[in-house]
Design a protein around this motif. Sequence first.
Motif, mmCIF file in Angstrom:
data_model
loop_
_atom_site.group_PDB
_atom_site.id
_atom_site.type_symbol
_atom_site.label_atom_id
_atom_site.label_comp_id
_atom_site.label_asym_id
_atom_site.label_seq_id
_atom_site.Cartn_x
_atom_site.Cartn_y
_atom_site.Cartn_z
ATOM 1 N N ILE A 2 -31.261 26.251 18.309
ATOM 2 C CA ILE A 2 -30.322 25.213 17.895
ATOM 3 C C ILE A 2 -30.294 25.156 16.362
ATOM 4 C CG2 ILE A 2 -29.787 22.748 17.959
ATOM 5 C CD1 ILE A 2 -29.570 24.096 20.689
ATOM 6 N N ARG A 3 -29.093 25.069 15.840
ATOM 7 C CA ARG A 3 -28.908 24.972 14.384
ATOM 8 C C ARG A 3 -28.036 23.748 14.103
ATOM 9 N NH1 ARG A 3 -24.935 28.354 10.921
ATOM 10 N NH2 ARG A 3 -25.538 27.719 8.836
ATOM 11 N N ILE A 4 -28.492 22.870 13.225
ATOM 12 C CA ILE A 4 -27.717 21.699 12.825
ATOM 13 C C ILE A 4 -27.150 21.979 11.445
ATOM 14 C CG2 ILE A 4 -27.765 19.230 12.315
ATOM 15 C CD1 ILE A 4 -30.137 19.032 14.319
ATOM 16 N N GLN A 5 -25.835 21.781 11.315
ATOM 17 C CA GLN A 5 -25.164 22.080 10.053
ATOM 18 C C GLN A 5 -24.058 21.069 9.790
ATOM 19 O OE1 GLN A 5 -22.862 25.847 10.602
ATOM 20 N NE2 GLN A 5 -23.582 25.627 12.709
ATOM 21 N N THR A 6 -23.667 20.976 8.548
ATOM 22 C CA THR A 6 -22.568 20.105 8.160
ATOM 23 C C THR A 6 -21.258 20.666 8.708
ATOM 24 O OG1 THR A 6 -23.757 19.479 6.163
ATOM 25 C CG2 THR A 6 -21.401 19.045 6.183
ATOM 26 N N TYR A 7 -20.374 19.784 9.088
ATOM 27 C CA TYR A 7 -19.060 20.138 9.631
ATOM 28 C C TYR A 7 -18.310 21.111 8.729
ATOM 29 C CZ TYR A 7 -14.091 19.657 10.628
ATOM 30 O OH TYR A 7 -12.777 19.918 10.893
ATOM 31 N N GLN A 8 -17.685 22.089 9.375
ATOM 32 C CA GLN A 8 -16.740 23.003 8.728
ATOM 33 C C GLN A 8 -15.454 22.965 9.552
ATOM 34 O OE1 GLN A 8 -17.479 24.725 5.847
ATOM 35 N NE2 GLN A 8 -19.423 23.603 5.895
ATOM 36 N N SER A 9 -14.332 23.301 8.960
ATOM 37 C CA SER A 9 -13.045 23.191 9.650
ATOM 38 C C SER A 9 -12.997 23.986 10.953
ATOM 39 C CB SER A 9 -11.900 23.598 8.730
ATOM 40 O OG SER A 9 -12.071 24.930 8.285
ATOM 41 N N GLU A 10 -13.714 25.102 11.022
ATOM 42 C CA GLU A 10 -13.690 25.901 12.250
ATOM 43 C C GLU A 10 -14.393 25.207 13.423
ATOM 44 O OE1 GLU A 10 -17.090 27.716 9.721
ATOM 45 O OE2 GLU A 10 -15.036 27.095 9.353
ATOM 46 N N HIS A 11 -15.086 24.101 13.173
ATOM 47 C CA HIS A 11 -15.774 23.364 14.236
ATOM 48 C C HIS A 11 -14.867 22.390 14.978
ATOM 49 C CE1 HIS A 11 -19.546 24.011 11.594
ATOM 50 N NE2 HIS A 11 -19.544 24.896 12.571
ATOM 51 N N CYS A 12 -13.672 22.121 14.458
ATOM 52 C CA CYS A 12 -12.820 21.043 14.984
ATOM 53 C C CYS A 12 -12.599 21.142 16.491
ATOM 54 C CB CYS A 12 -11.493 21.006 14.239
ATOM 55 S SG CYS A 12 -10.468 19.594 14.721
ATOM 56 N N GLN A 13 -12.117 22.266 16.997
ATOM 57 C CA GLN A 13 -11.819 22.376 18.426
ATOM 58 C C GLN A 13 -13.086 22.296 19.272
ATOM 59 O OE1 GLN A 13 -8.607 22.326 19.732
ATOM 60 N NE2 GLN A 13 -9.816 21.850 21.555
ATOM 61 N N GLY A 90 -32.466 15.619 26.899
ATOM 62 C CA GLY A 90 -33.826 15.541 27.410
ATOM 63 C C GLY A 90 -34.834 16.207 26.496
ATOM 64 N N LYS A 91 -36.053 16.289 26.996
ATOM 65 C CA LYS A 91 -37.172 16.731 26.169
ATOM 66 C C LYS A 91 -37.221 18.230 25.932
ATOM 67 C CE LYS A 91 -39.863 12.711 27.202
ATOM 68 N NZ LYS A 91 -41.083 12.107 27.618
ATOM 69 N N THR A 92 -36.576 19.022 26.782
ATOM 70 C CA THR A 92 -36.639 20.481 26.606
ATOM 71 C C THR A 92 -36.166 20.880 25.223
ATOM 72 O OG1 THR A 92 -36.296 20.825 28.967
ATOM 73 C CG2 THR A 92 -35.881 22.707 27.519
ATOM 74 N N TYR A 93 -35.013 20.380 24.829
ATOM 75 C CA TYR A 93 -34.471 20.686 23.502
ATOM 76 C C TYR A 93 -34.736 19.566 22.500
ATOM 77 C CZ TYR A 93 -31.978 24.566 25.647
ATOM 78 O OH TYR A 93 -31.669 25.722 26.306
ATOM 79 N N GLY A 94 -34.797 18.327 22.976
ATOM 80 C CA GLY A 94 -34.992 17.194 22.078
ATOM 81 C C GLY A 94 -33.870 17.074 21.056
ATOM 82 N N LEU A 95 -32.684 17.529 21.425
ATOM 83 C CA LEU A 95 -31.600 17.610 20.450
ATOM 84 C C LEU A 95 -31.150 16.239 19.963
ATOM 85 C CD1 LEU A 95 -29.624 19.156 18.745
ATOM 86 C CD2 LEU A 95 -28.148 19.401 20.753
ATOM 87 N N ALA A 96 -31.008 15.272 20.848
ATOM 88 C CA ALA A 96 -30.591 13.936 20.408
ATOM 89 C C ALA A 96 -31.573 13.396 19.376
ATOM 90 C CB ALA A 96 -30.469 12.991 21.600
ATOM 91 N N GLN A 97 -32.868 13.586 19.637
ATOM 92 C CA GLN A 97 -33.875 13.084 18.692
ATOM 93 C C GLN A 97 -33.818 13.857 17.379
ATOM 94 O OE1 GLN A 97 -35.795 10.230 19.536
ATOM 95 N NE2 GLN A 97 -35.806 10.294 17.309
ATOM 96 N N GLN A 98 -33.591 15.155 17.459
ATOM 97 C CA GLN A 98 -33.446 15.945 16.222
ATOM 98 C C GLN A 98 -32.280 15.432 15.381
ATOM 99 O OE1 GLN A 98 -33.502 20.322 16.443
ATOM 100 N NE2 GLN A 98 -34.244 20.087 18.535
ATOM 101 N N LEU A 99 -31.145 15.177 16.043
ATOM 102 C CA LEU A 99 -29.975 14.666 15.329
ATOM 103 C C LEU A 99 -30.265 13.299 14.719
ATOM 104 C CD1 LEU A 99 -27.240 15.755 17.888
ATOM 105 C CD2 LEU A 99 -27.445 16.603 15.535
ATOM 106 N N MET A 100 -30.891 12.417 15.490
ATOM 107 C CA MET A 100 -31.206 11.076 14.986
ATOM 108 C C MET A 100 -32.191 11.150 13.830
ATOM 109 S SD MET A 100 -30.705 7.830 15.061
ATOM 110 C CE MET A 100 -29.883 7.476 16.609
ATOM 111 N N ASP A 101 -33.247 11.941 13.972
ATOM 112 C CA ASP A 101 -34.241 12.058 12.899
ATOM 113 C C ASP A 101 -33.602 12.584 11.622
ATOM 114 O OD1 ASP A 101 -36.152 11.138 14.691
ATOM 115 O OD2 ASP A 101 -37.051 13.116 15.020
ATOM 116 N N MET A 102 -32.731 13.589 11.758
ATOM 117 C CA MET A 102 -32.046 14.135 10.593
ATOM 118 C C MET A 102 -31.173 13.057 9.953
ATOM 119 S SD MET A 102 -28.806 16.519 10.185
ATOM 120 C CE MET A 102 -28.050 15.061 10.808
ATOM 121 N N GLY A 103 -30.463 12.275 10.777
ATOM 122 C CA GLY A 103 -29.613 11.212 10.260
ATOM 123 C C GLY A 103 -30.403 10.133 9.537
ATOM 124 N N ILE A 104 -31.533 9.729 10.101
ATOM 125 C CA ILE A 104 -32.374 8.714 9.470
ATOM 126 C C ILE A 104 -32.907 9.236 8.142
ATOM 127 C CG2 ILE A 104 -34.563 7.462 9.665
ATOM 128 C CD1 ILE A 104 -33.920 7.237 12.719
#
Length: 161
Positions: A2-13, A90-104
């Motif tokens: 999983i890679r978290i990155q800032t929005y780019q125009s190609e992400h819109c769709q 869920g816990k396998t990826y923990g993605l929601a928590q990763q996103l929240m932690d990055m946001g905080i």
Amino acid sequence: MIRIQTYQSEHCQGIIDLILPIQQIEFQVPITLEDQPDLLEIPAVYMHGNGNFWVATNGENQIVGTIAFIGFGGNRVALRKMFVAAAYRGKTYGLAQQLMDMGIEWCQERQIESMWLGTVPKLEAAVRFYEKNGFDKVAAENLPPEFPRMAVDTLFFCKFV
């Protein structure tokens, strides 16, 4: 991976393809793309002042998560568009928590005082997630006047960063 990155125009769709089915099909929230013009104007709506928009992509570069902030009224942000594809919850990826932690962390670096959000009661897991992350319920009449409220939202939360 999983890679978290800032929005780019190609992400819109890919963002639309992630968010609309979660809202409409999975949770039967009566909201359309037309009700959310911000999804077609992400830079103008989110990416200025204290705002930003991020996407999480998988190894195939598919968007599997989003989180965004809209800055409003000084050092406050509205948390918006936090969505995670069902297979990545869920816990396998923990993605929601990763996103929240990055946001905080992003808010702390920018000396944001508080994060505010609105949601709907049927998103029970999301409500539990926000509460687990230190968000407290706020009555609608106690929202800051500048808070960018969505018409469908009936539950509101705040977290002091």
